[in-house]
Enzyme design. Structure first.
Site, PDB file in Angstrom:
ATOM      1  N   ASP A  19       0.593  -1.421  -0.258  1.00 14.36           N
ATOM      2  CA  ASP A  19       0.321  -0.505  -0.274  1.00 14.36           C
ATOM      3  C   ASP A  19       0.659   1.604   0.187  1.00 14.36           C
ATOM      4  O   ASP A  19       0.698   2.160   1.010  1.00 14.36           O
ATOM      5  CB  ASP A  19      -0.945   0.479   1.426  1.00 14.36           C
ATOM      6  CG  ASP A  19      -2.119  -0.749   1.350  1.00 14.36           C
ATOM      7  OD1 ASP A  19      -1.861  -1.885   0.525  1.00 14.36           O
ATOM      8  OD2 ASP A  19      -2.947  -1.054   2.391  1.00 14.36           O
ATOM      9  N   ASP A  57      -4.498  -0.595  -2.221  1.00 13.09           N
ATOM     10  CA  ASP A  57      -6.786  -0.735  -1.150  1.00 13.09           C
ATOM     11  C   ASP A  57      -6.940   0.011  -2.146  1.00 13.09           C
ATOM     12  O   ASP A  57      -6.742   1.035  -2.869  1.00 13.09           O
ATOM     13  CB  ASP A  57      -5.769   0.995  -0.020  1.00 13.09           C
ATOM     14  CG  ASP A  57      -6.606  -0.212   1.291  1.00 13.09           C
ATOM     15  OD1 ASP A  57      -7.336  -1.019   1.076  1.00 13.09           O
ATOM     16  OD2 ASP A  57      -7.260   1.071   1.894  1.00 13.09           O
ATOM     17  N   HIS A  59     -10.689   0.545  -2.517  1.00 11.51           N
ATOM     18  CA  HIS A  59     -12.360   0.725  -2.190  1.00 11.51           C
ATOM     19  C   HIS A  59     -13.158   1.391  -3.342  1.00 11.51           C
ATOM     20  O   HIS A  59     -13.032   2.937  -3.516  1.00 11.51           O
ATOM     21  CB  HIS A  59     -12.455   1.434  -0.625  1.00 11.51           C
ATOM     22  CG  HIS A  59     -11.640   1.069  -0.029  1.00 11.51           C
ATOM     23  ND1 HIS A  59     -11.677  -0.172   0.548  1.00 11.51           N
ATOM     24  CD2 HIS A  59     -10.365   1.458   1.052  1.00 11.51           C
ATOM     25  CE1 HIS A  59     -10.800  -0.451   1.690  1.00 11.51           C
ATOM     26  NE2 HIS A  59     -10.121   0.355   2.176  1.00 11.51           N
ATOM     27  N   HIS A  63     -17.154   3.067   0.720  1.00 10.44           N
ATOM     28  CA  HIS A  63     -16.894   1.958   1.661  1.00 10.44           C
ATOM     29  C   HIS A  63     -17.215   1.484   3.098  1.00 10.44           C
ATOM     30  O   HIS A  63     -17.431   2.639   3.599  1.00 10.44           O
ATOM     31  CB  HIS A  63     -15.644   1.642   1.200  1.00 10.44           C
ATOM     32  CG  HIS A  63     -14.925  -0.264   1.605  1.00 10.44           C
ATOM     33  ND1 HIS A  63     -14.086   0.364   2.857  1.00 10.44           N
ATOM     34  CD2 HIS A  63     -15.410  -0.785   0.666  1.00 10.44           C
ATOM     35  CE1 HIS A  63     -14.259  -1.189   2.873  1.00 10.44           C
ATOM     36  NE2 HIS A  63     -14.320  -1.912   1.888  1.00 10.44           N
ATOM     37  N   HIS A  92     -11.211   6.843   1.760  1.00 10.78           N
ATOM     38  CA  HIS A  92      -9.410   6.740   0.885  1.00 10.78           C
ATOM     39  C   HIS A  92      -9.339   5.747   0.365  1.00 10.78           C
ATOM     40  O   HIS A  92     -10.465   4.818   0.225  1.00 10.78           O
ATOM     41  CB  HIS A  92      -8.523   6.380   2.339  1.00 10.78           C
ATOM     42  CG  HIS A  92      -8.699   5.241   3.008  1.00 10.78           C
ATOM     43  ND1 HIS A  92      -9.662   5.010   3.612  1.00 10.78           N
ATOM     44  CD2 HIS A  92      -7.710   4.331   2.736  1.00 10.78           C
ATOM     45  CE1 HIS A  92      -9.629   3.279   4.147  1.00 10.78           C
ATOM     46  NE2 HIS A  92      -8.906   2.923   3.384  1.00 10.78           N
ATOM     47  N   LYS A 117      -6.831  -4.851  -2.692  1.00 10.78           N
ATOM     48  CA  LYS A 117      -7.945  -5.612  -1.335  1.00 10.78           C
ATOM     49  C   LYS A 117      -9.284  -4.518  -1.385  1.00 10.78           C
ATOM     50  O   LYS A 117      -8.641  -3.293  -1.211  1.00 10.78           O
ATOM     51  CB  LYS A 117      -6.954  -6.027  -0.832  1.00 10.78           C
ATOM     52  CG  LYS A 117      -5.751  -4.484   0.157  1.00 10.78           C
ATOM     53  CD  LYS A 117      -4.628  -5.267   0.859  1.00 10.78           C
ATOM     54  CE  LYS A 117      -4.132  -4.299   1.256  1.00 10.78           C
ATOM     55  NZ  LYS A 117      -4.792  -3.538   2.448  1.00 10.78           N
ATOM     56  N   CYS A 162      -1.772  -2.687   8.145  1.00  7.77           N
ATOM     57  CA  CYS A 162      -1.955  -3.460   6.370  1.00  7.77           C
ATOM     58  C   CYS A 162      -0.833  -4.338   6.798  1.00  7.77           C
ATOM     59  O   CYS A 162      -1.042  -5.612   6.221  1.00  7.77           O
ATOM     60  CB  CYS A 162      -1.624  -2.915   5.659  1.00  7.77           C
ATOM     61  SG  CYS A 162      -3.594  -2.135   5.337  1.00  7.77           S
TER      62      CYS A 162
HETATM   63 ZN   LIG Z   1      -8.382   0.883   3.718  1.00 10.92          ZN
END
Ligand SMILES: [Zn+2]
Length: 216
Positions: A19, A57, A59, A63, A92, A117, A162
């Protein structure tokens, strides 16, 4: 540069870069303090690996990990999701936005796989391996096994979320796991950084500086 820093890793070693995205760097929506400092370290570390995986990441809007999706809630509060406690974050890493893009200084052109993810609206995913219900796989375990990797090295953001969850899952899946500590930065909310370090110690996951990694 020490001899260690130029030593290359082997065919069974993989570096997972977690990330390193604009929203997790200073100026981003969920900035990890000094998060951008990992970029040159990650670049130098990645250059020593033949095999690198990047995670992102990623989304959808609205989310369920966003505080804005829960009326009356504020970022960094914890709620009880169906799958367990979930920290609420500022919006984010929304898919295909500038915030979700990799930091422009990240230079890992030889990365063989990008794992995205947190793509399901109703569930967050800290780990690169399993979503936060701890059951739904991303497929990364299968990829690593099929490629014959036995040692997993991790760097990126954030150390106490993470990176931590990814390291724990990799260890539980039977890989030897190492955290490149100076290639990570943490958020540190509610003692999360200390908890991460305790977990690494309990699971036998060494946290080392890049210069300490010798040839693979
Ligand atoms: Zn996130």
């Amino acid at each position: 540069m020490s001899a260690n820093e130029t030593a290359t890793f082997g065919d069974n070693d993989v570096l997972i870069v977690v990330d390193v995205q604009n929203d997790f760097c200073p100026g981003g929506a969920l900035a990890v303090p000094r998060g951008d400092e990992v970029v040159p370290i990650v670049n130098r570390m990645a250059a020593r690996f033949r095999n690198v995986v990047l995670t992102q990441d990623w989304h959808p809007r609205n989310h369920s990990s966003f505080a804005s999706s829960h009326p009356g809630r504020q970022p960094f509060e914890t709620i009880a999701a169906a799958y367990g406690p979930q920290v609420l974050w500022p919006d984010h890493c929304v898919q295909a936005t500038a915030g979700a893009a990799f930091h422009s200084g990240l230079q890992v052109p030889h990365a063989g796989l990008i794992v995205r993810k947190g793509m399901e609206r109703g569930i967050d995913s800290y780990s690169a391996f399993y979503e936060n219900d701890r059951k739904t796989p991303t497929g990364l375990v299968g990829y690593l096994r099929e490629r014959g990797f036995t040692r997993v090295f991790l760097a990126g953001l954030a150390l106490d979320f993470c990176v931590r969850y990814s390291a724990e899952d990799a260890r539980r899946e039977g890989f030897a796991v190492f955290v490149v500590e100076d290639g990570c930065r943490g958020i540190d909310i509610g003692g999360s950084l200390a908890a991460a370090r305790e977990s690494f110690a309990a699971l036998g996951i060494p946290c080392l500086q890049m210069r300490e990694f010798a040839a693979g």
